[in-house]
Design a protein around this motif. Structure first.
Motif, PDB file in Angstrom:
ATOM      1  N   ARG A  23       0.848  -1.194   0.000  1.00  0.00           N
ATOM      2  CA  ARG A  23       0.000   0.000   0.000  1.00  0.00           C
ATOM      3  C   ARG A  23       0.881   1.240   0.000  1.00  0.00           C
ATOM      4  N   ILE A  24       0.459   2.232  -0.770  1.00  0.00           N
ATOM      5  CA  ILE A  24       1.211   3.485  -0.880  1.00  0.00           C
ATOM      6  C   ILE A  24       0.682   4.488   0.125  1.00  0.00           C
ATOM      7  N   PHE A  25       1.590   5.111   0.868  1.00  0.00           N
ATOM      8  CA  PHE A  25       1.265   6.141   1.852  1.00  0.00           C
ATOM      9  C   PHE A  25       2.080   7.394   1.548  1.00  0.00           C
ATOM     10  N   PRO A  26       1.623   8.548   2.053  1.00  0.00           N
ATOM     11  CA  PRO A  26       2.464   9.736   1.900  1.00  0.00           C
ATOM     12  C   PRO A  26       3.647   9.640   2.854  1.00  0.00           C
ATOM     13  N   VAL A  27       4.814  10.021   2.365  1.00  0.00           N
ATOM     14  CA  VAL A  27       6.015  10.058   3.209  1.00  0.00           C
ATOM     15  C   VAL A  27       6.370  11.522   3.431  1.00  0.00           C
ATOM     16  N   GLU A  28       6.517  11.908   4.679  1.00  0.00           N
ATOM     17  CA  GLU A  28       6.807  13.307   5.015  1.00  0.00           C
ATOM     18  C   GLU A  28       8.156  13.393   5.722  1.00  0.00           C
ATOM     19  N   ARG A  29       8.706  14.592   5.732  1.00  0.00           N
ATOM     20  CA  ARG A  29       9.906  14.848   6.539  1.00  0.00           C
ATOM     21  C   ARG A  29       9.467  15.625   7.775  1.00  0.00           C
ATOM     22  N   VAL A  30       9.828  15.130   8.969  1.00  0.00           N
ATOM     23  CA  VAL A  30       9.514  15.869  10.192  1.00  0.00           C
ATOM     24  C   VAL A  30      10.788  16.008  11.028  1.00  0.00           C
ATOM     25  N   ALA A  31      10.814  17.053  11.823  1.00  0.00           N
ATOM     26  CA  ALA A  31      11.957  17.285  12.705  1.00  0.00           C
ATOM     27  C   ALA A  31      12.041  16.160  13.735  1.00  0.00           C
TER      28      ALA A  31
ATOM     29  N   MET B   1      -9.213   2.611  -2.064  1.00  0.00           N
ATOM     30  CA  MET B   1      -9.183   2.843  -3.518  1.00  0.00           C
ATOM     31  C   MET B   1      -8.860   1.542  -4.226  1.00  0.00           C
ATOM     32  N   SER B   2      -9.502   1.273  -5.354  1.00  0.00           N
ATOM     33  CA  SER B   2      -9.209   0.044  -6.080  1.00  0.00           C
ATOM     34  C   SER B   2      -7.815   0.143  -6.656  1.00  0.00           C
ATOM     35  N   ASN B   3      -7.232  -0.945  -6.978  1.00  0.00           N
ATOM     36  CA  ASN B   3      -5.829  -0.908  -7.385  1.00  0.00           C
ATOM     37  C   ASN B   3      -5.662  -0.762  -8.891  1.00  0.00           C
ATOM     38  N   ASP B  11      -3.342   4.237   0.241  1.00  0.00           N
ATOM     39  CA  ASP B  11      -4.029   4.625   1.467  1.00  0.00           C
ATOM     40  C   ASP B  11      -5.191   5.556   1.130  1.00  0.00           C
ATOM     41  N   ARG B  12      -6.350   5.258   1.675  1.00  0.00           N
ATOM     42  CA  ARG B  12      -7.574   5.975   1.318  1.00  0.00           C
ATOM     43  C   ARG B  12      -7.445   7.479   1.589  1.00  0.00           C
ATOM     44  N   HIS B  14      -4.767   9.305   1.781  1.00  0.00           N
ATOM     45  CA  HIS B  14      -3.785   9.875   0.858  1.00  0.00           C
ATOM     46  C   HIS B  14      -4.437  10.089  -0.510  1.00  0.00           C
ATOM     47  N   TRP B  15      -5.178   9.096  -0.956  1.00  0.00           N
ATOM     48  CA  TRP B  15      -5.844   9.184  -2.259  1.00  0.00           C
ATOM     49  C   TRP B  15      -6.847  10.339  -2.260  1.00  0.00           C
ATOM     50  N   LYS B  16      -7.607  10.470  -1.197  1.00  0.00           N
ATOM     51  CA  LYS B  16      -8.607  11.547  -1.116  1.00  0.00           C
ATOM     52  C   LYS B  16      -7.934  12.912  -1.171  1.00  0.00           C
ATOM     53  N   GLN B  17      -6.789  13.016  -0.515  1.00  0.00           N
ATOM     54  CA  GLN B  17      -6.050  14.283  -0.491  1.00  0.00           C
ATOM     55  C   GLN B  17      -5.568  14.639  -1.896  1.00  0.00           C
ATOM     56  N   VAL B  18      -5.054  13.634  -2.584  1.00  0.00           N
ATOM     57  CA  VAL B  18      -4.559  13.832  -3.952  1.00  0.00           C
ATOM     58  C   VAL B  18      -5.717  14.247  -4.869  1.00  0.00           C
ATOM     59  N   MET B  19      -6.823  13.489  -4.789  1.00  0.00           N
ATOM     60  CA  MET B  19      -7.976  13.776  -5.650  1.00  0.00           C
ATOM     61  C   MET B  19      -8.541  15.162  -5.353  1.00  0.00           C
ATOM     62  N   SER B  20      -8.584  15.497  -4.080  1.00  0.00           N
ATOM     63  CA  SER B  20      -9.145  16.786  -3.677  1.00  0.00           C
ATOM     64  C   SER B  20      -8.337  17.921  -4.296  1.00  0.00           C
TER      65      SER B  20
END
Lengths: 242, 75
Positions: A23-31, B1-3, B11-12, B14-20
């Motif tokens: 699954r893909i997640f956002p990767v962020e940089r934090v202090a 989200m479907s693949n 990640d749901r 994350h996908w919503k943020q991108v779409m938004s």
């Protein structure tokens, strides 16, 4: 969910392998100071990470955190290593930890080659109450208190589990397994081991916010998915090193 | 989200943020944006595979090693 027999990952972990979706997640940089551990740092693991990071020149595994509190869920030694080497930021994946029922807090079961008498001596030294319990149908979920399992006898221990396991970890060398059935197998081969319950998510966060820690391997966060690696270069994360 | 046929999902949140963000800044429909992103991911995959096939590309071998190491560690 089925699991294969344990495979040795490193010198101390015996972990069941599970095939999970990516699954893909956002990767962020934090202090680094914005995130906090709940688990104590184990020096050999820290040294191992620093050697590996320096040697490869790449940081490839984001640290997993609770997005709201900054509590580290996985990656304590990566965080500690970045601090040790003089870094300022860490690549993280933030999760909605408390709300996400897919994230489970579990624990590792420690075992060692000490005989039960030696372990009992330590329990008495630290003032623990302990009493024999039946081995029949023993399940960690049924015992709020830690249970010492030996080839000879089984004991339930009444002692604050965090301070108990801090003391045990300081005194003895443990290996760990992630499933009770494997712990029982090691005990049948002569080891002594401990069943214990994992803390709640709320407890994990509170421990981190107080600045306290649990012993290494006290918690094991399980996610039902894998996440991709990253390719962060050493010189980007440790910019000030000469 | 479907693949969308890819061997991963997103990640749901994350996908919503991108779409938004993309809906906010474009006039495209949700379906068009999903389709466009799928093609963009396909382009990235195509570039990656081209690099992997390039005999002079050594960096890709390092990343492959890291990826395999990471996938072995994930439990």
């Amino acid at each position: 969910m089925s699991s294969n027999p344990t495979s040795r990952v490193d010198h101390s972990e015996h972990v069941s392998f599970e095939d999970k979706p990516l699954r893909i997640f956002p990767v962020e940089r934090v202090a680094l100071e914005q995130i906090r551990p709940h688990e104590a740092v184990n020096q050999p693991d820290l040294d191992s990470f620093c050697r590996s990071f320096r040697g490869k020149g790449l940081f490839y595994k984001p640290i997993l955190i609770d997005g709201e509190s900054g509590t580290i869920l996985d990656g304590t030694h990566r965080w500690a290593g970045l601090r040790e080497l003089g870094g300022h930021e860490a690549p993280v994946i933030p999760f909605r930890y408390q709300e996400d029922d897919e994230i489970i807090v579990d624990t590792w079961y420690p075992f060692c080659s000490e005989d039960v008498g030696t372990l009992i001596n330590l329990l008495e030294e630290i003032g623990s109450d302990y009493e024999p319990v039946s081995r029949d149908a023993l399940d960690a979920d049924d015992h709020p208190h830690p249970v010492l399992i030996s080839p000879e006898k089984t004991y339930e221990i009444r002692h604050n589990p965090i301070s108990l396991f801090h003391r045990l970890e300081e005194t003895f060398d443990f290996q760990y397994t992630d499933e009770q059935i494997h712990l029982e197998q090691f005990v049948s081969e002569g080891a002594c081991g401990f069943l214990r319950q994992a803390p709640s998510k709320q407890t994990v966060i509170e421990i981190a916010q107080r600045g306290d820690t649990v012993p290494p391997k006290y918690t094991c966060h399980r996610f039902p998915y894998k996440y991709p690696h990253i390719m962060a270069r050493y010189e980007d994360l440790i910019p000030d090193e000469q | 989200m479907s693949n969308n046929g890819f061997p991963f999902d997103v990640d749901r949140g994350h996908w919503k943020q991108v779409m938004s963000r993309l809906k906010q800044e474009t006039d495209f429909s949700r379906e068009e944006i999903e389709r466009g992103l799928t093609f963009m991911l396909g382009r990235q995959a195509s570039e990656l595979l081209n690099e992997a096939a390039d005999e002079e590309n050594e960096e890709i071998l390092t990343e492959l090693e890291i990826a395999i190491l990471h996938s072995n560690e994930e439990k």
